[in-house]
Design a protein around this motif. Structure first.
Motif, PDB file in Angstrom:
ATOM      1  N   TYR A   1       0.807  -1.215   0.000  1.00 24.69           N
ATOM      2  CA  TYR A   1       0.000   0.000   0.000  1.00 24.69           C
ATOM      3  C   TYR A   1       0.845   1.271   0.000  1.00 24.69           C
ATOM      4  O   TYR A   1       0.415   2.294  -0.520  1.00 24.69           O
ATOM      5  N   ALA A   2       2.033   1.211   0.564  1.00 23.48           N
ATOM      6  CA  ALA A   2       2.910   2.377   0.536  1.00 23.48           C
ATOM      7  C   ALA A   2       3.328   2.700  -0.893  1.00 23.48           C
ATOM      8  O   ALA A   2       3.358   3.867  -1.302  1.00 23.48           O
ATOM      9  N   SER A   3       3.611   1.671  -1.673  1.00 23.56           N
ATOM     10  CA  SER A   3       3.975   1.887  -3.079  1.00 23.56           C
ATOM     11  C   SER A   3       2.770   2.364  -3.882  1.00 23.56           C
ATOM     12  O   SER A   3       2.913   3.165  -4.808  1.00 23.56           O
ATOM     13  N   GLN A   4       1.581   1.884  -3.519  1.00 21.78           N
ATOM     14  CA  GLN A   4       0.375   2.350  -4.207  1.00 21.78           C
ATOM     15  C   GLN A   4       0.176   3.844  -3.966  1.00 21.78           C
ATOM     16  O   GLN A   4      -0.144   4.599  -4.890  1.00 21.78           O
ATOM     17  N   ARG A   5       0.405   4.273  -2.737  1.00 22.17           N
ATOM     18  CA  ARG A   5       0.266   5.693  -2.421  1.00 22.17           C
ATOM     19  C   ARG A   5       1.316   6.515  -3.163  1.00 22.17           C
ATOM     20  O   ARG A   5       1.030   7.592  -3.707  1.00 22.17           O
ATOM     21  N   GLY A   6       2.538   6.007  -3.202  1.00 22.16           N
ATOM     22  CA  GLY A   6       3.592   6.688  -3.937  1.00 22.16           C
ATOM     23  C   GLY A   6       3.279   6.803  -5.418  1.00 22.16           C
ATOM     24  O   GLY A   6       3.528   7.837  -6.040  1.00 22.16           O
ATOM     25  N   LEU A   7       2.696   5.746  -5.978  1.00 17.44           N
ATOM     26  CA  LEU A   7       2.318   5.765  -7.387  1.00 17.44           C
ATOM     27  C   LEU A   7       1.258   6.831  -7.647  1.00 17.44           C
ATOM     28  O   LEU A   7       1.343   7.577  -8.632  1.00 17.44           O
TER      29      LEU A   7
END
Length: 90
Positions: A39-45
């Motif tokens: 989810y952290a990478s999803q937010r970054g994306l």
């Protein structure tokens, strides 16, 4: 155009910033296909996509011909037209 973008030394130009952000989007998309619960990478994306959208919006307003060339070269979807915030009478 991609060769023009990669040979350009002005990394602060809007085209170069969009090019770099597009590369980051592609890398994160591959990562998220494998790690779908990151989810952290999803937010970054989402943050990267929003920044790229703002840069493309600026380029569309200031230099529409450069915007069209960049979108077609990078193979990204063009921006949706902005909705009017004024209410229309029915």
């Amino acid at each position: 155009m991609i060769s023009l973008i990669t040979n350009q030394t002005n990394t602060g130009s809007v085209e170069m910033q969009v090019f770099f952000l597009t590369n980051r989007v592609n890398g994160l998309s591959k990562h998220l296909k494998i790690h779908s619960k990151d989810y952290a990478s999803q937010r970054g994306l989402l943050k990267i996509l929003d920044k790229r959208r703002r840069l493309l919006s600026y380029l569309l307003k200031q230099h529409p011909e450069r915007y069209d060339l960049l979108v077609s070269t990078l193979g990204i979807r063009p921006l949706k037209p902005a909705r009017s915030l004024t209410k229309t009478k029915s």
